[in-house]
Write an enzyme that holds these catalytic residues in place. Structure first.
Site, PDB file in Angstrom:
ATOM      1  N   GLU A 256       9.370  -3.783  10.365  1.00  0.00           N
ATOM      2  CA  GLU A 256       9.764  -2.505   9.753  1.00  0.00           C
ATOM      3  C   GLU A 256      10.330  -1.551  10.802  1.00  0.00           C
ATOM      4  O   GLU A 256       9.709  -1.302  11.850  1.00  0.00           O
ATOM      5  CB  GLU A 256       8.543  -1.851   9.058  1.00  0.00           C
ATOM      6  CG  GLU A 256       8.885  -0.495   8.447  1.00  0.00           C
ATOM      7  CD  GLU A 256       7.884   0.012   7.420  1.00  0.00           C
ATOM      8  OE1 GLU A 256       6.920  -0.701   7.101  1.00  0.00           O
ATOM      9  OE2 GLU A 256       8.088   1.138   6.926  1.00  0.00           O
TER      10      GLU A 256
ATOM     11  N   GLU B  70      -1.012  -5.139   8.860  1.00  0.00           N
ATOM     12  CA  GLU B  70      -0.265  -4.524   9.953  1.00  0.00           C
ATOM     13  C   GLU B  70      -0.890  -5.027  11.247  1.00  0.00           C
ATOM     14  O   GLU B  70      -2.084  -4.862  11.468  1.00  0.00           O
ATOM     15  CB  GLU B  70      -0.300  -2.992   9.801  1.00  0.00           C
ATOM     16  CG  GLU B  70       0.383  -2.590   8.519  1.00  0.00           C
ATOM     17  CD  GLU B  70       0.530  -1.089   8.321  1.00  0.00           C
ATOM     18  OE1 GLU B  70       0.232  -0.303   9.233  1.00  0.00           O
ATOM     19  OE2 GLU B  70       0.957  -0.701   7.209  1.00  0.00           O
TER      20      GLU B  70
ATOM     21  N   ASP C  45       0.839  -1.204   0.000  1.00  0.00           N
ATOM     22  CA  ASP C  45       0.000   0.000   0.000  1.00  0.00           C
ATOM     23  C   ASP C  45       0.874   1.255   0.000  1.00  0.00           C
ATOM     24  O   ASP C  45       0.354   2.378  -0.047  1.00  0.00           O
ATOM     25  CB  ASP C  45      -1.030  -0.002   1.139  1.00  0.00           C
ATOM     26  CG  ASP C  45      -0.398  -0.036   2.514  1.00  0.00           C
ATOM     27  OD1 ASP C  45       0.841  -0.143   2.608  1.00  0.00           O
ATOM     28  OD2 ASP C  45      -1.150   0.036   3.513  1.00  0.00           O
ATOM     29  N   SER C  46       2.197   1.061  -0.007  1.00  0.00           N
ATOM     30  CA  SER C  46       3.113   2.182  -0.263  1.00  0.00           C
ATOM     31  C   SER C  46       2.808   2.813  -1.624  1.00  0.00           C
ATOM     32  O   SER C  46       3.270   3.915  -1.919  1.00  0.00           O
ATOM     33  CB  SER C  46       4.569   1.705  -0.219  1.00  0.00           C
ATOM     34  OG  SER C  46       4.746   0.576  -1.041  1.00  0.00           O
TER      35      SER C  46
ATOM     36  N   LYS D  90      -0.964  -9.442   3.475  1.00  0.00           N
ATOM     37  CA  LYS D  90      -0.184  -8.882   4.586  1.00  0.00           C
ATOM     38  C   LYS D  90      -1.060  -7.875   5.329  1.00  0.00           C
ATOM     39  O   LYS D  90      -1.761  -7.089   4.689  1.00  0.00           O
ATOM     40  CB  LYS D  90       1.086  -8.198   4.051  1.00  0.00           C
ATOM     41  CG  LYS D  90       1.865  -7.440   5.126  1.00  0.00           C
ATOM     42  CD  LYS D  90       3.296  -7.156   4.709  1.00  0.00           C
ATOM     43  CE  LYS D  90       3.504  -5.897   3.895  1.00  0.00           C
ATOM     44  NZ  LYS D  90       3.085  -4.653   4.572  1.00  0.00           N
TER      45      LYS D  90
ATOM     46  N   ASP E 110      -0.893  -6.204   0.186  1.00  0.00           N
ATOM     47  CA  ASP E 110      -1.331  -5.566   1.430  1.00  0.00           C
ATOM     48  C   ASP E 110      -2.842  -5.452   1.507  1.00  0.00           C
ATOM     49  O   ASP E 110      -3.495  -5.047   0.529  1.00  0.00           O
ATOM     50  CB  ASP E 110      -0.774  -4.129   1.499  1.00  0.00           C
ATOM     51  CG  ASP E 110       0.550  -4.060   2.214  1.00  0.00           C
ATOM     52  OD1 ASP E 110       0.840  -4.946   3.049  1.00  0.00           O
ATOM     53  OD2 ASP E 110       1.311  -3.113   1.939  1.00  0.00           O
TER      54      ASP E 110
HETATM   55  O1  KIV Z   1       3.581  -1.038   1.647  1.00  0.00           O
HETATM   56  C1  KIV Z   1       4.730  -1.442   1.555  1.00  0.00           C
HETATM   57  O2  KIV Z   1       5.425  -1.256   0.545  1.00  0.00           O
HETATM   58  C2  KIV Z   1       5.303  -2.163   2.683  1.00  0.00           C
HETATM   59  C3  KIV Z   1       6.784  -2.300   2.684  1.00  0.00           C
HETATM   60  C4  KIV Z   1       7.397  -1.032   3.116  1.00  0.00           C
HETATM   61  C5  KIV Z   1       7.231  -3.451   3.510  1.00  0.00           C
HETATM   62  O3  KIV Z   1       4.614  -2.569   3.568  1.00  0.00           O
END
Ligand code: KIV
Length: 275
Positions: free
Chosen positions: A193, A126, A56-57, A124, A95
């Site tokens: 992280e 959090e 989600d980056s 994934k 994510d």
């Molecule tokens: O969203 C993302 O790219 C991430 C990485 C920074 C691990 O969670």
């Protein structure tokens, strides 16, 4: 019918969750990177990464937001499906975005979307103690889960910013306990992280599943970076753990291959990338 069974005997079989567990057992470092579209997905796949994350980056590096919070489920599915079309060999993880896993049922419905519409193999989220029942629920529905601990970018408005986590003894002990509890709840992979390198090593030794780090020191089982940081696409101040792999490489694929080689050879992260 079982294409995966046929490919398993090939020289370059696709990476599965079992491959990652075997790599940890053999002490082989796991190289992971983010991607957000089919072209870059094909490029990083060809450069030899083991895991591609549709992170989600993308809210920050693709959409230009200051945080990952505005990213929606529909946007994650869209980017994941594009990346899935480019990946042939690497394991594809995606994510669950902000507020998409606030209940077990919502988490399951959104994970199913990432897998069925987006082609993800693993989701994934959090995580901490509050997400144990969600991780348990997803894994009991045969969904492979990566639990993301340490700095949790989706929580920045609550925690007050992007900061190294687990520096204090109590916070470090809580993170180790959370990591063990998430593993017991069924998490197949952990991602750490922005935490002190010593804590990264302690958590990695304290669990049995593969642990991937970003700014978590050299002792995790693998590393992940945001693709645009590896390629030095984003201008301005970078987090300490970022290394520009473009600077000594002639092109994007060579830069990603250099990153993979540095992770496998344990030359990245170096002490200057650690907390
Ligand atoms: O969203 C993302 O790219 C991430 C990485 C920074 C691990 O969670």
């Amino acid at each position: 019918m079982y294409t995966q069974l046929q490919q398993r005997g090939s020289d370059h079989p696709p990476v599965t969750i079992n491959t990652l567990a075997q790599m940890r057992a053999a002490g082989e470092k796991i190289a992971c990177i983010t991607a957000y579209d089919a072209s870059f997905a094909a490029l990083v796949d060809a450069a030899g990464v083991d895991v591609v994350l549709v992170g989600d980056s993308l809210g920050m590096v693709i959409q230009g937001h200051h945080t990952t919070v505005p990213v929606t489920m529909d946007q994650m599915v869209y980017h994941c499906a594009a990346v899935a079309r480019g990946v042939q060999h690497a394991f594809l993880m995606a994510d669950l975005p902000f507020a998409s896993y606030t209940s077990r049922e919502l988490a399951l419905a959104n994970s199913v979307r990432l897998m069925q519409e987006g082609g993800a193999r693993m989701v994934k989220l959090e995580s901490g103690a509050s997400q144990l029942d969600i991780v348990e629920y997803l894994t009991s529905h045969d969904i492979a889960v990566c639990a993301h601990l340490g700095l949790k970018p989706q929580s920045v408005h609550k925690t007050g910013g992007f900061r190294v986590q687990g520096r204090e003894e109590q916070a470090a002990a809580r993170m180790l306990a959370d990591a063990r509890a998430l593993e017991a709840a069924g998490a197949d992979l952990l991602l750490l992280e922005c935490i002190p390198a010593a804590l990264g090593g302690e958590i990695t030794r304290g669990v049995h599943v593969p642990v991937i780090g970003i700014g978590a020191g050299p002792d995790t089982d693998g590393q992940i970076l945001v693709l645009y940081d590896v390629l030095d696409i984003i201008a301005g101040r970078k987090p300490r753990f970022v290394r520009n792999f473009m600077v000594d490489s002639g092109n994007c694929q060579a830069a990603v291959a250099a990153y993979v080689a540095a992770v496998r050879g344990a030359t990245y992260p170096a002490p200057e990338h650690c907390f």
